[in-house]
Motif scaffolding. Structure first.
Motif, PDB file in Angstrom:
ATOM      1  N   GLN A   1       0.916  -1.205   0.057  1.00  0.00           N
ATOM      2  CA  GLN A   1       0.028   0.093   0.064  1.00  0.00           C
ATOM      3  C   GLN A   1       0.914   1.389  -0.143  1.00  0.00           C
ATOM      4  O   GLN A   1       1.758   1.128   0.700  1.00  0.00           O
ATOM      5  CB  GLN A   1      -0.919  -0.019   1.118  1.00  0.00           C
ATOM      6  N   PRO A   2       0.285   2.411  -0.372  1.00  0.00           N
ATOM      7  CA  PRO A   2       1.242   3.465  -0.397  1.00  0.00           C
ATOM      8  C   PRO A   2       1.576   4.045   0.785  1.00  0.00           C
ATOM      9  O   PRO A   2       0.500   3.686   1.794  1.00  0.00           O
ATOM     10  CB  PRO A   2       0.323   4.418  -1.019  1.00  0.00           C
TER      11      PRO A   2
ATOM     12  N   THR B   1       1.379   5.892   4.116  1.00  0.00           N
ATOM     13  CA  THR B   1       0.332   7.022   4.614  1.00  0.00           C
ATOM     14  C   THR B   1       0.601   7.141   6.139  1.00  0.00           C
ATOM     15  O   THR B   1       0.895   6.030   6.855  1.00  0.00           O
ATOM     16  CB  THR B   1      -1.116   6.549   4.390  1.00  0.00           C
TER      17      THR B   1
ATOM     18  N   GLY C   1       2.545   4.929  -9.232  1.00  0.00           N
ATOM     19  CA  GLY C   1       1.648   3.707  -9.330  1.00  0.00           C
ATOM     20  C   GLY C   1       1.262   3.285 -10.234  1.00  0.00           C
ATOM     21  O   GLY C   1       0.605   2.462 -10.387  1.00  0.00           O
TER      22      GLY C   1
ATOM     23  N   SER D   1       3.356   8.833  -5.194  1.00  0.00           N
ATOM     24  CA  SER D   1       2.268   8.352  -4.587  1.00  0.00           C
ATOM     25  C   SER D   1       2.897   8.018  -3.200  1.00  0.00           C
ATOM     26  O   SER D   1       3.168   6.790  -2.814  1.00  0.00           O
ATOM     27  CB  SER D   1       1.761   7.004  -5.234  1.00  0.00           C
ATOM     28  N   TYR D   2       2.853   9.064  -2.415  1.00  0.00           N
ATOM     29  CA  TYR D   2       3.317   8.862  -1.028  1.00  0.00           C
ATOM     30  C   TYR D   2       2.665  10.018   0.080  1.00  0.00           C
ATOM     31  O   TYR D   2       2.626  11.115  -0.545  1.00  0.00           O
ATOM     32  CB  TYR D   2       4.920   9.322  -0.905  1.00  0.00           C
TER      33      TYR D   2
ATOM     34  N   ILE E   1       5.471   2.128  -6.597  1.00  0.00           N
ATOM     35  CA  ILE E   1       5.067   3.355  -5.352  1.00  0.00           C
ATOM     36  C   ILE E   1       6.522   3.107  -4.460  1.00  0.00           C
ATOM     37  O   ILE E   1       7.072   2.198  -4.221  1.00  0.00           O
ATOM     38  CB  ILE E   1       3.786   3.261  -4.711  1.00  0.00           C
TER      39      ILE E   1
END
Length: 490
Positions: A55-56, A58, A209, A222-223, A280
């Motif tokens: 997953q990115p 977050t 991504g 994408s971060y 990513i």
């Protein structure tokens, strides 16, 4: 003056498909190693990894650090020397579609200035050992670019090459503090720790991504984690560091240069080998050291302070002044006395002693440099593939006693700001990037002072941000140069 045993130019050096001594990858970890890689190596041969588990990054807004990175404090002018035919740089001939440019652009053998930049104060100039495009940051944090632009790596929304620097309008609202150039892509870091990327994205090197041929206008990676403080680019991969000292990588994993314990290879249809690229930013989870008998131990508490990328290898400097290297192992560029590729960051033993740590790191196309805390310059790898490789860090004797302030590498040439002087060397063929002047020798296998810059205090040669972002020193002070003509700062 300085004498250097290594110098470098080879057509495709770090990208060579054949491996030194015919070797091929050995695993860095056997199945019975005692670490748990979590999902660090869930890759199966024969099919691409599913990215569902990735997953990115977050971080909740209330946990995020609030930072404001500083623009470099220098106010200087841009000087330029070297090749000026952008479409020829790094190629044997100009591509057919660019035939009109075949005979354009002479080499500049000494420093020149762009007339269009007379009133522009430059604080930082950046290119890369794989790049044929360049960028600079002004004292206000505006980003300008010029050079080759096949994939939109200049960020102007098109693929037209530019002979002279032009402001990137899409980033005009942001204060840019650092930038990095890959072969055909670019990363730009803003003062609040966000990163924009543009250019080629076939291998996910933009971290957005997806995989696309080209992204012509800057877009956020994408971060959404902690603010980022460092950016670096290899040929087709990228590295970013957050304010907590975590390292993230994305792009092509072919030689293990992403540091995730894999080269990402899988057999696609028709027995074709393809690479499972990281699209990513993915955290580099483990750092190791190897004992003489081949035992592997994890190195805990690595807080990354700086990162530098060659074409297909990476160096990291941590808060304890240790140096780690990984990726393509050919020609000794990793400094581990062997030519094996490394899939995860591995400690370079020489700098792991009290008082003998490193204070700066730099990467050339197929070589690596570190400045020790005592001020000595160390080199490993090759700058000339027809000469012997340096398999582990060795002091550059010719530069003993010089205080190295900054260093930059082109494909095979090296230029250094040391004390009040500028020093460069590189083997034939050169294209003026050594800056010796029209009537002087065009190449040198030994380090020479650049006399055309006497009386000019160079803050930073063109391809590396200084390792301390809080006190970046870049650009150049003083003035005195010849007429304006476009050129390539490599």
């Amino acid at each position: 003056m300085p004498r250097k045993k290594v110098t470098d130019v080879s057509g495709n050096g770090g990208m060579k498909r054949k491996r030194a001594s015919g070797k091929r990858r050995e695993r860095d970890f056997s199945s019975d190693d005692e670490f748990d890689f979590e999902q660090e190596n869930n890759k199966k041969s024969g099919k691409p990894t599913t990215k569902s588990g990735l997953q990115p990054v977050t971080v909740a807004d209330d946990v995020k650090e609030k930072i404001k990175l500083e623009c470099p404090k220098v106010k200087g002018q841009l000087l330029i020397f070297g090749a000026t035919n952008w479409d020829l740089i790094g190629r044997k001939e100009v591509p057919k579609q660019q035939a009109a440019f075949r005979n354009l652009g002479q080499n500049l053998w000494g420093p020149h200035r762009y007339g269009c930049l007379n009133d522009v104060q430059v604080s930082c100039v950046v290119s890369g050992p794989c790049a044929a495009h360049s960028l600079f940051i002004t004292t206000e944090g505006k980003l300008w670019s010029w050079g080759r632009n096949d994939k939109g790596q200049l960020g102007h929304g098109d693929t037209k090459r530019l002979e002279a620097p032009k402001l990137i309008e899409a980033l005009a609202e942001h204060v840019i503090v650092s930038v990095a150039c890959g072969r055909n892509h670019t990363l730009a870091l803003t003062e609040d720790g966000a990163v924009y990327s543009f250019g080629e994205n076939k291998l996910g090197q933009l971290g957005q991504g997806n995989q696309t041929d080209a992204v012509l206008t800057p877009a956020l990676i994408s971060y959404n984690g902690q603010p980022l403080v460092k950016v670096a680019c290899g040929a087709e991969f990228s590295m970013v560091v957050d304010c907590k000292g975590n390292l993230y990588s994305f792009g092509c994993p072919e030689y293990g240069q992403l540091g995730h314990n894999s080269d990402g290879k899988f057999i696609a249809r028709a027995q074709r080998i393809e690479f499972d690229c990281e699209l990513i930013p993915r955290r580099v989870a483990i750092f190791i050291e190897k004992s003489k008998d081949g035992q592997i131990m994890p190195v805990p508490n690595v807080v990354v302070r700086d990162v530098a990328c060659g074409a297909n290898h990476t160096l990291v400097l941590d808060s304890q002044k240790r140096v780690f290297t990984w990726g393509f192992g050919g020609y000794g560029r990793l400094g581990h006395t062997e030519q094996k590729d490394e899939m995860v960051p591995r400690l370079v033993k020489l700098f792991d002693f009290p008082g003998r740590g490193a204070s700066q790191i730099y990467a050339g196309y197929q070589c690596s440099f570190a400045v020790s805390e005592m001020g000595g310059l160390f080199f490993w790898g090759v700058t000339n593939t027809s000469r012997e490789s340096t398999m582990y860090p060795k002091a550059v004797q010719d530069l003993c006693g010089w205080k190295i302030r900054s260093l930059a590498c082109g494909k095979s040439s090296i230029i250094i700001a040391a004390d009040e002087s500028t020093i460069s060397w590189g083997p034939s063929p050169t294209f003026g990037e050594l800056g010796y002047g029209d009537t002087k020798p065009k190449s040198s296998t030994t380090a020479q002072e650049v006399k055309t810059l006497d009386g000019i205090y160079i803050e930073q040669p063109p391809n590396h941000h200084h390792q301390d972002y809080e006190r970046s020193k870049t650009g150049l002070r003083n003035r005195r140069v010849t007429p304006n003509t476009p050129a390539n700062p490599q």
